[in-house]
Write an enzyme that holds these catalytic residues in place. Structure first.
Site: not given
Ligand code: NAG
Ligand code: NAG
Ligand code: NAG
Length: 389
Positions: A215, A238
């Site tokens: 993430d 991310h």
């Protein structure tokens, strides 16, 4: 024995006693740790912490090499000791068990002032938990590996965090936190395993980190100000994200954040600011991104003020968060999508004072595109794709 000899022994015993008492080193082993990776060492760690915390002196807590199985544990303050140093030579292992309801954090420091953690490996044993979530199972709440809540003057040096069930490191309502030489490791498909999540915190420094996770590399939440990030490598993951912000009406803003000399490898985003499409008094201002290299990043530069997952809970569809004073300087590299720069701002609060200076992003060796909606600002130096501000 001759009297002289006797005296020598007595002296030796007195000296060694003095040394032990005066020494500020405490070993977790003194509190009965097993360090076999199977026995529960949580209680011994709690006892060692309480002993350090209640000391009048600065204390160094030594955790020798070995594998320590720890269940969710809170290391609470306020402490009498003004400075606690934890030297981690061993590995701390979480339980892989996902059938039990866990706490939201695995290793939690709360109300502690004056703390240093050196070295060590935290293994969150998250694999089964991610699988459970992926399968949409009833997986209880997963623990964030290392949480600092209401802490002050914290330094974390050369720590490695791997396979956290949820976020790896969280700074929450803390002040004066320095993180040097952090390594984060989790697979690209592990859900919600942000490297460092910061919120409600100030005077935060993150220097020299290498974060490979599933993430956000670093996520910056509401109420964060005076934060500096430098020399960080992100990817997979991310990217660096300010947000999500503006989920609530009364929400503190994000102010004075600098991100410098950062490299992204194959991340979904590079530099992102993300807000909910909801009414909010939140804001983002005084943000500087300087010296950033993008290697095959999906959305190298993106402001998205229309976040509304599943089209739910966004009654206004317009974000109230005011974004202003965001500088992108010396940002170069490659995008894997055509639109390398997206400023999708709020109709009621357009982005103001967005500054682009020496930005050069390409898409498959071609020209990339820029997209602006409700965004105002200036461009200086060479800016490719051409600014749409
Ligand atoms: C972190 O590790 C590096 C490389 O091993 C070492 O040079 C440095 O002194 C360490 N930093 C701290 C603060 O322990
Ligand atoms: C902004 O934050 C930095 C730390 O990152 C701090 O040194 C500086 O004083 C802050 N600036 C203002 C105006 O508070
Ligand atoms: C631009 O950023 C890169 C990567 O951080 C850095 O190596 C380079 O020195 C910077 N260039 C300038 C002119 O500051």
């Amino acid at each position: 024995m001759e009297p002289l000899m006797d005296m020598k022994y007595v002296l030796l015993i007195i000296l060694s006693l003095l040394f032990t008492l005066g020494s500020a080193d405490t070993y977790v082993t003194q509190f009965g740790t097993k360090a076999d990776g199977k026995s529960d060492d949580s209680e011994a760690f709690t006892k060692a912490w309480n002993s350090a915390c209640n000391s009048d002196n600065s204390i160094t807590l030594q955790v020798p090499a070995g594998n320590y199985l720890l269940y969710p544990t809170t290391f609470g303050g306020p402490c009498k000791s003004k400075k606690i140093t934890i030297n981690l030579e061993g590995n701390l292992l979480a339980s892989a068990d996902i059938n039990k309801v866990e706490d939201e954090s695995w290793l939690r420091f709360e109300n502690v002032e004056g703390l240093e953690i050196n070295g060590g490996v935290l293994d969150g044993k998250g694999a089964r938990y991610w699988l459970c979530k992926e399968d949409g199972g009833d997986c209880h709440v997963g623990a964030k590996s290392l949480v600092f809540n209401k802490c002050k003057n914290v330094r974390v040096n050369n720590l490695t965090s791997m396979n956290s069930k949820m976020f790896h490191i969280v700074l929450d309502e803390s002040e004066g936190v320095r993180v040097y030489g952090l390594k984060v490791r989790a697979p690209a498909n592990s859900l919600n395993t942000d490297g460092i999540h910061v919120e409600g915190s100030s005077d935060v420094l993150i220097i020299d980190a290498n974060i490979q996770t599933g993430d956000d590399c670093i996520s910056i939440g509401p109420g964060t100000h005076d934060m500096w990030v430098e020399q960080v490598t992100c990817g997979p993951g991310h990217g660096i994200s300010i947000g999500s912000l503006g989920q609530y009406l009364d929400e503190p803003g994000v102010q004075n954040v600098t991100v410098k000399n950062v490299v992204f490898h194959g991340t979904t985003n590079g530099l992102r600011i993300k807000t909910w499409a909801r009414k909010s008094n939140g804001f983002v201002k005084e943000i500087v991104f300087d010296g950033v290299v993008m290697n095959d990043v999906e959305n190298p530069i993106i402001i998205d003020q229309n976040y509304c997952p599943h089209g739910q809970d966004c009654p206004d569809q317009i974000s109230g968060v005011q974004i202003s004073g965001v500088t992108y300087k010396n940002v170069t590299g490659t995008s894997t999508t055509e639109v390398a720069m997206t400023f999708d701002c709020s109709a009621s609060n357009p982005c103001r004072e967005i500054e682009l200076e020496d930005v050069d992003l390409t898409y498959k060796y071609q020209k990339a595109q820029a997209s602006c909606i409700y965004a105002e600002g200036t461009a200086a130096g060479v800016v490719t794709p051409p600014s749409c501000l």
